[in-house]
Write an enzyme that holds these catalytic residues in place. Structure first.
Site, PDB file in Angstrom:
ATOM      1  N   MET A  77     -11.480  -0.621 -45.149  1.00  0.00           N
ATOM      2  CA  MET A  77     -12.279   0.089 -46.147  1.00  0.00           C
ATOM      3  C   MET A  77     -11.964  -0.278 -47.617  1.00  0.00           C
ATOM      4  SD  MET A  77     -12.958   3.711 -44.428  1.00  0.00           S
ATOM      5  CE  MET A  77     -11.465   4.435 -44.344  1.00  0.00           C
ATOM      6  N   HIS A  78     -12.541  -1.637 -47.856  1.00  0.00           N
ATOM      7  CA  HIS A  78     -12.141  -2.001 -49.373  1.00  0.00           C
ATOM      8  C   HIS A  78     -12.477  -0.935 -50.473  1.00  0.00           C
ATOM      9  CE1 HIS A  78     -11.464  -5.878 -47.188  1.00  0.00           C
ATOM     10  NE2 HIS A  78     -12.497  -5.842 -46.510  1.00  0.00           N
ATOM     11  N   ASP A  79     -13.792  -0.377 -50.370  1.00  0.00           N
ATOM     12  CA  ASP A  79     -14.323   0.485 -51.168  1.00  0.00           C
ATOM     13  C   ASP A  79     -13.345   1.793 -51.398  1.00  0.00           C
ATOM     14  OD1 ASP A  79     -16.602  -0.672 -49.426  1.00  0.00           O
ATOM     15  OD2 ASP A  79     -17.372  -0.443 -51.399  1.00  0.00           O
TER      16      ASP A  79
END
Ligand code: RIB
Ligand code: CA
Length: 314
Positions: free
Chosen positions: A238-240
């Site tokens: 989950m980069h964001d």
């Protein structure tokens, strides 16, 4: 005093998780959620931003910006990772928006209303940010801070061997934003890929007693299946969400200033972030790059943020 933020997003499941955490973080005053095309089309990103806010129904509703497609169209999208609707095929109903505000205009309006106070967290392509700067050349000087999820420092891209998705989706916008005179912090894939949210994260999501729990349980299972199928990952990246923590808890990250550019014409390198590690004398170092983080503490911030959202939406 809560920090004023604008969240520029291309939901996308992971952007929606970041929104879930941000909307119930009392240290943030989410002035606006501005949609941008990226993971999905402009129209779908706008619908998904609104659907996320409607499903969560936070105590303070942010203003919502609507997206329009990049000038040269979207070179790719991420529906294979996030579903045909971008939110795990949950197909949420969405009320028709009455006052549609273009994202770039909303960004300019909010920043100019609070000069020096607003942190923009850009979790999608930089189309809106670039357009806001084109609309008002004085805007970069009025921004408090710009946190950009995108690019790579030394590692490979995720949409091509050289390019990360957000930069690749609108490289001309990214090139312009990288050169703008404002405080910029780049959160590259090298860092955001260090945290894999394994299956126990899915199993330990808040119950369906809360709106946040119901929302997350509807959108996240698709991501686990798609990451296994398309990325061979046993979990999700989950980069964001990691980039949001970089904005809310900068003390957990180590940054360094560099001169950085975006490749916009390479036949196989378009969208690459070229960060000059030589540190030559007299160089204009135009952005900070987050090089290290306390991954355990970041992970803990995410878990606490989701628990907080669930408690606030019982
Ligand atoms: O490369 C990862 C980024 O691209 C994330 O923001 C994801 O949501 C997509 O926008
Ligand atoms: Ca995103």
């Amino acid at each position: 005093m809560a920090r004023k933020v604008i969240l520029d997003v291309d939901p996308g499941i992971h952007d929606a998780v970041a929104l879930t955490i941000a909307m119930f973080d009392s240290s943030l005053d989410v002035e606006a959620v501005t949609a941008v095309a990226g993971n999905v089309s402009a129209e779908r990103a706008s619908r998904n931003a609104q659907a996320t806010i409607e499903q969560l129904d936070p105590p303070r509703l942010p203003r919502i910006g609507t997206a329009t497609d990049p000038d040269f169209g979207l070179p790719s999208d991420a529906r294979h990772l996030f579903g045909a609707d971008g939110l795990g095929n949950a197909n949420f109903e969405v009320a028709e928006l009455v006052n549609q505000h273009p994202s770039e205009k909303l960004i300019a309006d909010v920043v100019k209303a609070h000069p020096g106070e607003v942190t923009i967290v850009a979790l999608g392509p930089l189309t809106n940010i670039a357009r806001a700067f084109q609309r008002d050349p004085s805007l970069p000087g009025a921004i408090g801070r710009l946190v950009i999820l995108g690019g790579t420092f030394e590692g490979p891209g995720n949409v091509t061997p050289a390019a990360e998705f957000n930069i690749y989706a609108d490289p001309l916008a990214a090139k312009m934003v990288f050169r703008a005179p404002c405080t910029k912090t780049l959160i590259p894939l090298d860092l955001t890929s260090q945290i894999v949210f394994a299956y126990d994260f899915l199993e330990r999501l808040p119950s369906e007693e809360s709106r946040a729990g119901r929302f997350l349980r509807k959108i996240l299972p698709f991501a686990y299946r798609s990451h296994h199928q398309h990325l061979g990952v046993e979990g999700i990246l989950m980069h964001d969400v990691v980039a949001l923590v970089a904005a809310t808890n900068p003390e957990l990250f180590t940054t360094e200033e560099f001169a950085a550019e975006v490749e916009t014409t390479g036949e196989i390198t378009t969208g690459a972030t070229v960060i000059d590690r030589r540190k030559l004398p007299g160089q204009r170092r135009n952005l900070e790059v987050a090089l290290q983080m306390d991954a355990l503490a970041v992970n803990d911030c995410v878990l606490r943020g989701i628990t907080r959202a669930a408690q606030a939406t019982l």
